[in-house]
Scaffold this motif. Structure first.
Motif, PDB file in Angstrom:
ATOM      1  N   PRO A 178       0.812  -1.228   0.000  1.00  0.00           N
ATOM      2  CA  PRO A 178       0.000   0.000   0.000  1.00  0.00           C
ATOM      3  C   PRO A 178       0.845   1.278   0.000  1.00  0.00           C
ATOM      4  O   PRO A 178       0.490   2.252  -0.658  1.00  0.00           O
ATOM      5  CB  PRO A 178      -0.838  -0.114   1.274  1.00  0.00           C
ATOM      6  CG  PRO A 178      -0.929  -1.576   1.529  1.00  0.00           C
ATOM      7  CD  PRO A 178       0.388  -2.132   1.085  1.00  0.00           C
ATOM      8  N   GLN A 179       1.971   1.271   0.702  1.00  0.00           N
ATOM      9  CA  GLN A 179       2.862   2.441   0.718  1.00  0.00           C
ATOM     10  C   GLN A 179       3.432   2.682  -0.674  1.00  0.00           C
ATOM     11  O   GLN A 179       3.447   3.809  -1.167  1.00  0.00           O
ATOM     12  CB  GLN A 179       3.989   2.226   1.739  1.00  0.00           C
ATOM     13  CG  GLN A 179       5.075   3.273   1.699  1.00  0.00           C
ATOM     14  CD  GLN A 179       4.662   4.575   2.353  1.00  0.00           C
ATOM     15  OE1 GLN A 179       3.532   4.757   2.773  1.00  0.00           O
ATOM     16  NE2 GLN A 179       5.589   5.493   2.432  1.00  0.00           N
ATOM     17  N   ALA A 180       3.910   1.626  -1.314  1.00  0.00           N
ATOM     18  CA  ALA A 180       4.468   1.754  -2.659  1.00  0.00           C
ATOM     19  C   ALA A 180       3.400   2.224  -3.643  1.00  0.00           C
ATOM     20  O   ALA A 180       3.654   3.093  -4.483  1.00  0.00           O
ATOM     21  CB  ALA A 180       5.060   0.425  -3.106  1.00  0.00           C
ATOM     22  N   LYS A 181       2.200   1.678  -3.529  1.00  0.00           N
ATOM     23  CA  LYS A 181       1.100   2.073  -4.413  1.00  0.00           C
ATOM     24  C   LYS A 181       0.775   3.549  -4.249  1.00  0.00           C
ATOM     25  O   LYS A 181       0.582   4.275  -5.229  1.00  0.00           O
ATOM     26  CB  LYS A 181      -0.135   1.216  -4.101  1.00  0.00           C
ATOM     27  CG  LYS A 181      -1.344   1.544  -4.933  1.00  0.00           C
ATOM     28  CD  LYS A 181      -2.510   0.644  -4.538  1.00  0.00           C
ATOM     29  CE  LYS A 181      -3.772   1.021  -5.264  1.00  0.00           C
ATOM     30  NZ  LYS A 181      -4.900   0.163  -4.869  1.00  0.00           N
ATOM     31  N   ARG A 182       0.730   4.012  -3.003  1.00  0.00           N
ATOM     32  CA  ARG A 182       0.417   5.417  -2.731  1.00  0.00           C
ATOM     33  C   ARG A 182       1.466   6.338  -3.349  1.00  0.00           C
ATOM     34  O   ARG A 182       1.138   7.334  -4.003  1.00  0.00           O
ATOM     35  CB  ARG A 182       0.329   5.649  -1.222  1.00  0.00           C
ATOM     36  CG  ARG A 182      -0.123   7.046  -0.836  1.00  0.00           C
ATOM     37  CD  ARG A 182      -0.208   7.207   0.673  1.00  0.00           C
ATOM     38  NE  ARG A 182       1.078   7.153   1.326  1.00  0.00           N
ATOM     39  CZ  ARG A 182       1.957   8.166   1.344  1.00  0.00           C
ATOM     40  NH1 ARG A 182       1.680   9.282   0.741  1.00  0.00           N
ATOM     41  NH2 ARG A 182       3.099   8.033   1.974  1.00  0.00           N
ATOM     42  N   ILE A 183       2.733   6.011  -3.185  1.00  0.00           N
ATOM     43  CA  ILE A 183       3.816   6.838  -3.733  1.00  0.00           C
ATOM     44  C   ILE A 183       3.799   6.784  -5.258  1.00  0.00           C
ATOM     45  O   ILE A 183       3.997   7.806  -5.926  1.00  0.00           O
ATOM     46  CB  ILE A 183       5.178   6.408  -3.159  1.00  0.00           C
ATOM     47  CG1 ILE A 183       5.218   6.729  -1.661  1.00  0.00           C
ATOM     48  CG2 ILE A 183       6.329   7.082  -3.884  1.00  0.00           C
ATOM     49  CD1 ILE A 183       6.398   6.182  -0.917  1.00  0.00           C
ATOM     50  N   TYR A 184       3.524   5.623  -5.831  1.00  0.00           N
ATOM     51  CA  TYR A 184       3.443   5.490  -7.285  1.00  0.00           C
ATOM     52  C   TYR A 184       2.332   6.382  -7.843  1.00  0.00           C
ATOM     53  O   TYR A 184       2.551   7.120  -8.808  1.00  0.00           O
ATOM     54  CB  TYR A 184       3.192   4.028  -7.668  1.00  0.00           C
ATOM     55  CG  TYR A 184       3.080   3.811  -9.149  1.00  0.00           C
ATOM     56  CD1 TYR A 184       4.224   3.659  -9.930  1.00  0.00           C
ATOM     57  CD2 TYR A 184       1.844   3.774  -9.776  1.00  0.00           C
ATOM     58  CE1 TYR A 184       4.125   3.471 -11.294  1.00  0.00           C
ATOM     59  CE2 TYR A 184       1.735   3.587 -11.141  1.00  0.00           C
ATOM     60  CZ  TYR A 184       2.877   3.440 -11.898  1.00  0.00           C
ATOM     61  OH  TYR A 184       2.787   3.263 -13.260  1.00  0.00           O
ATOM     62  N   VAL A 185       1.170   6.316  -7.242  1.00  0.00           N
ATOM     63  CA  VAL A 185       0.029   7.114  -7.709  1.00  0.00           C
ATOM     64  C   VAL A 185       0.325   8.603  -7.567  1.00  0.00           C
ATOM     65  O   VAL A 185       0.046   9.385  -8.481  1.00  0.00           O
ATOM     66  CB  VAL A 185      -1.268   6.717  -6.952  1.00  0.00           C
ATOM     67  CG1 VAL A 185      -2.381   7.720  -7.184  1.00  0.00           C
ATOM     68  CG2 VAL A 185      -1.700   5.317  -7.365  1.00  0.00           C
ATOM     69  N   LEU A 186       0.900   9.018  -6.441  1.00  0.00           N
ATOM     70  CA  LEU A 186       1.238  10.441  -6.250  1.00  0.00           C
ATOM     71  C   LEU A 186       2.201  10.951  -7.310  1.00  0.00           C
ATOM     72  O   LEU A 186       2.078  12.081  -7.780  1.00  0.00           O
ATOM     73  CB  LEU A 186       1.860  10.656  -4.870  1.00  0.00           C
ATOM     74  CG  LEU A 186       0.906  10.863  -3.714  1.00  0.00           C
ATOM     75  CD1 LEU A 186       1.666  10.920  -2.398  1.00  0.00           C
ATOM     76  CD2 LEU A 186       0.091  12.130  -3.899  1.00  0.00           C
ATOM     77  N   SER A 187       3.160  10.131  -7.688  1.00  0.00           N
ATOM     78  CA  SER A 187       4.172  10.592  -8.640  1.00  0.00           C
ATOM     79  C   SER A 187       3.715  10.475 -10.094  1.00  0.00           C
ATOM     80  O   SER A 187       4.369  11.001 -10.979  1.00  0.00           O
ATOM     81  CB  SER A 187       5.483   9.835  -8.442  1.00  0.00           C
ATOM     82  OG  SER A 187       5.321   8.485  -8.757  1.00  0.00           O
TER      83      SER A 187
END
Length: 151
Positions: free
Chosen positions: A71-80
């Motif tokens: 979930p952390q990786a997904k959140r950062i991916y979506v933000l960027s």
């Protein structure tokens, strides 16, 4: 993420919890080794190994790392990758991938030592298993689609 114990481990609280339970088990084992308890109590103390093992299994494969890592990786991916992302947001995903590459998932290891380790050692000895990874090629498009506002 690059300060304190987070620089050496992506999940230092989980590592600390696991070490705490192994320490408690080790301390409780001490009287058994000196033969200062009855055989029934001795068997119970040896059976108490279930506690640190269960804690490890839960934190590594249950409610700990799996619920935090992807979930952390997904959140950062979506933000960027969102439309109108700022400079800091755009650089977030490449910086996070570098953090993943150079920081142990659980056991605190200096990045200078962890970074050059072979992938085999990172995966199967240090438990940075594929099940914890966000795959930007297969999961990225779906994550972006889910993040778009519904009309």
């Amino acid at each position: 993420m690059q300060k304190g114990s987070w620089r050496w481990s992506r999940h230092p609280p989980y590592f600390g919890e696991i070490m705490c339970w192994w320490g408690i088990w080790t301390l409780s084992l001490s009287p058994t080794l000196k033969h200062g308890v009855s055989s029934g109590a001795q068997k119970a103390q040896y059976a108490a190994i279930v506690s640190p093992l269960l804690t490890m299994v839960i934190l590594i494969f249950g409610s700990g790392i799996p619920t935090a890592e992807k979930p952390q990786a997904k959140r950062i991916y979506v933000l960027s990758h969102k439309e109108g992302a700022s400079g800091d947001e755009l650089s977030g995903w490449p910086a996070y991938k570098e953090y993943l590459r150079s920081t142990s998932i659980l056991i605190p290891i200096p990045p200078a030592i962890y970074r050059p380790l072979p992938l085999f050692i990172k995966r199967w000895v240090l438990l940075d298993l594929p099940i914890f990874h966000f795959d930007e090629k297969t999961e990225g498009p779906k994550a972006l689609e889910e993040s778009r506002p519904r009309e």
